[in-house]
Design an enzyme around this catalytic site. Sequence first.
Site, PDB file in Angstrom:
ATOM      1  N   CYS A 135       0.866  -1.182   0.000  1.00 34.04           N
ATOM      2  CA  CYS A 135       0.000   0.000   0.000  1.00 34.04           C
ATOM      3  C   CYS A 135       0.903   1.233   0.000  1.00 34.04           C
ATOM      4  O   CYS A 135       1.806   1.332   0.830  1.00 34.04           O
ATOM      5  CB  CYS A 135      -0.861  -0.054   1.270  1.00 34.04           C
ATOM      6  SG  CYS A 135      -1.877   1.400   1.538  1.00 34.04           S
ATOM      7  N   CYS A 142      -3.739  15.216   2.751  1.00 33.24           N
ATOM      8  CA  CYS A 142      -4.720  15.106   1.667  1.00 33.24           C
ATOM      9  C   CYS A 142      -5.651  16.312   1.718  1.00 33.24           C
ATOM     10  O   CYS A 142      -6.021  16.772   2.796  1.00 33.24           O
ATOM     11  CB  CYS A 142      -5.534  13.815   1.814  1.00 33.24           C
ATOM     12  SG  CYS A 142      -6.742  13.577   0.487  1.00 33.24           S
ATOM     13  N   CYS A 146     -12.082  14.305   4.052  1.00 34.22           N
ATOM     14  CA  CYS A 146     -13.063  13.349   4.568  1.00 34.22           C
ATOM     15  C   CYS A 146     -12.988  13.357   6.104  1.00 34.22           C
ATOM     16  O   CYS A 146     -11.892  13.320   6.667  1.00 34.22           O
ATOM     17  CB  CYS A 146     -12.779  11.947   4.031  1.00 34.22           C
ATOM     18  SG  CYS A 146     -12.755  11.904   2.224  1.00 34.22           S
ATOM     19  N   CYS A 149     -11.036  10.576   8.313  1.00 34.49           N
ATOM     20  CA  CYS A 149      -9.695  10.179   7.868  1.00 34.49           C
ATOM     21  C   CYS A 149      -8.625  11.109   8.437  1.00 34.49           C
ATOM     22  O   CYS A 149      -8.728  12.335   8.316  1.00 34.49           O
ATOM     23  CB  CYS A 149      -9.652  10.201   6.341  1.00 34.49           C
ATOM     24  SG  CYS A 149      -8.005   9.922   5.667  1.00 34.49           S
ATOM     25  N   CYS A 366      -4.472   0.645   6.284  1.00 32.66           N
ATOM     26  CA  CYS A 366      -4.410   1.676   5.250  1.00 32.66           C
ATOM     27  C   CYS A 366      -5.403   2.779   5.582  1.00 32.66           C
ATOM     28  O   CYS A 366      -6.473   2.527   6.087  1.00 32.66           O
ATOM     29  CB  CYS A 366      -4.741   1.087   3.886  1.00 32.66           C
ATOM     30  SG  CYS A 366      -3.453   0.004   3.262  1.00 32.66           S
TER      31      CYS A 366
HETATM   32  N1  SAH Z   1      -7.708   8.898  -1.029  1.00 30.51           N
HETATM   33  C1  SAH Z   1      -8.026   7.625  -1.516  1.00 30.51           C
HETATM   34  C2  SAH Z   1      -7.037   6.558  -1.094  1.00 30.51           C
HETATM   35  C3  SAH Z   1      -6.507   6.648   0.306  1.00 30.51           C
HETATM   36  S1  SAH Z   1      -7.669   6.347   1.578  1.00 30.51           S
HETATM   37  C4  SAH Z   1      -9.447   7.231  -1.149  1.00 30.51           C
HETATM   38  O1  SAH Z   1     -10.061   7.933  -0.366  1.00 30.51           O
HETATM   39  O2  SAH Z   1      -9.941   6.245  -1.701  1.00 30.51           O
HETATM   40  C5  SAH Z   1      -7.861   4.597   1.483  1.00 30.51           C
HETATM   41  C6  SAH Z   1      -9.126   4.079   2.129  1.00 30.51           C
HETATM   42  O3  SAH Z   1      -9.052   4.224   3.555  1.00 30.51           O
HETATM   43  C7  SAH Z   1     -10.373   4.829   1.705  1.00 30.51           C
HETATM   44  O4  SAH Z   1     -11.391   3.939   1.296  1.00 30.51           O
HETATM   45  C8  SAH Z   1     -10.770   5.558   2.953  1.00 30.51           C
HETATM   46  O5  SAH Z   1     -12.135   5.813   2.971  1.00 30.51           O
HETATM   47  C9  SAH Z   1     -10.315   4.627   4.036  1.00 30.51           C
HETATM   48  N2  SAH Z   1     -10.203   5.271   5.330  1.00 30.51           N
HETATM   49  C10 SAH Z   1      -9.715   6.490   5.617  1.00 30.51           C
HETATM   50  N3  SAH Z   1      -9.793   6.734   6.933  1.00 30.51           N
HETATM   51  C11 SAH Z   1     -10.328   5.641   7.489  1.00 30.51           C
HETATM   52  C12 SAH Z   1     -10.667   5.282   8.832  1.00 30.51           C
HETATM   53  N4  SAH Z   1     -10.479   6.130   9.853  1.00 30.51           N
HETATM   54  N5  SAH Z   1     -11.218   4.071   9.055  1.00 30.51           N
HETATM   55  C13 SAH Z   1     -11.419   3.208   8.033  1.00 30.51           C
HETATM   56  N6  SAH Z   1     -11.130   3.490   6.762  1.00 30.51           N
HETATM   57  C14 SAH Z   1     -10.589   4.700   6.484  1.00 30.51           C
HETATM   58 FE1  SF4 Z   2      -8.070  11.889   1.319  1.00 34.44          FE
HETATM   59 FE2  SF4 Z   2      -8.523  10.349   3.420  1.00 34.44          FE
HETATM   60 FE3  SF4 Z   2     -10.557  11.171   1.917  1.00 34.44          FE
HETATM   61 FE4  SF4 Z   2      -8.834   9.359   0.940  1.00 34.44          FE
HETATM   62  S1  SF4 Z   2     -10.211   9.082   2.689  1.00 34.44           S
HETATM   63  S2  SF4 Z   2      -9.642  11.206  -0.088  1.00 34.44           S
HETATM   64  S3  SF4 Z   2      -6.933  10.052   1.913  1.00 34.44           S
HETATM   65  S4  SF4 Z   2      -9.226  12.489   3.122  1.00 34.44           S
END
Ligand code: SAH
Ligand code: SF4
Length: 387
Positions: A135, A142, A146, A149, A366
Amino acid sequence: MNPAAPTHPIARLPEEWRTSLAARGERAFAAKQVFDWIQKRGVVDAAAMSNLSPKLRAALAEEGLSPGLCVPEQVHRSSDGTRKIAVRLRDGALIETVLLPSLTAPGAPANQEADDDDDDAEQHGSSPHTRVTQCISTQVGCAMGCIFCASGVAGLKRQLGAEEITAQVLLGRSLLDEGEALRNVVYMGMGEPLHNYEATARSIRLLTHPDGIGLSTRRVTISTSGLVPEINRLGEEFKGQVALAISLHAADDTTRSALMPINRRYPLAELMKALHAYPLPKRRRITIEYTLVAGKNDDVAEAKKVARLLRGLPVKINLIPMNPIDASTLGPPSFGRVGAFQQVLIDAGYSCFVRKQRGDDVSAACGQLVLIGAKPKVKGFRPAQES
Ligand code: SAH
Ligand code: SF4
């Protein structure tokens, strides 16, 4: 790409090496040698490239082909074999990359737990190696914001160059254990890969080049929060060969926009249009990631909406109970609610799995990656009170 900024040596493709070395009066064979040193042997220090002339070695070192681009600061090994590598970049920024060995015994038929290639006949062969998925990160922080995250809460610090994205894989490969082989690369670490499109696309070209690491393009997965124009562009440029994972997290615009601000820019109708148009090869599926956040997107009514929304699209659905993060009070639903959500999707005919968090004991899941000044708190899936 900015023509004024020459491509870093680690990010150069063979044809670019031929041009740049021809301009220096080097023989064509040198281009092959340099690409081989970097991408095949993983050597990123020009001084160690013993079959090149001292003059060329010095010139390449001058261009940045010297140690220090991606330095493993710490390698945390989890009891399940997962390795989380904190990587220090030249400017001091920290990113993370994670090595996830398949949980099946070498040579055994793949199962869903092991990896995402459950529909891939090749997986059922008898490779003597333990397959490893890496990964990788594409940004420091970022910009997508979100709310569940850690990277999103921190905001974007900077983009990674294609050389930094690629160097994570060169590093990861050098840290493999005896008997392990790198099979899949997933762009699911820190950052939104399609918000750094050029560097991401270049890194895919490098990782899949047959003269280098030679990963199969369909073993490269881009995970995105849904940047529609870039999904379209990726589909066109790589003819649908790059695997796609979509962070869905909700099936109605109100819920999704509250979790993921990007949904205001590219609402669900536009995202779905792009997914239906993605030139997916036959028998391949789009992965739908759905992070379950207690009280936000986890009731069965939302699951029914997901079932309706995805109707007709070849998908497999991964439910990920949210890992708590320091910056937020949000958390995962109870086991019971996760199970009920999953059951709705299974009853509707979907392949739907609850992703077990890997490497919880070293904070290696991840999406939970370390940030300067922000200590990630990864507890894995802890059931809340049954409700
Ligand atoms: N930015 C991209 C890839 C990185 S995040 C994306 O959002 O797809 C990779 C995955 O981790 C995403 O599906 C995201 O929703 C998830 N993720 C992020 N924070 C998380 C958390 N606190 N618990 C579980 N999954 C999480
Ligand atoms: Fe960015 Fe985290 Fe949202 Fe992925 S899940 S787009 S890393 S803020």
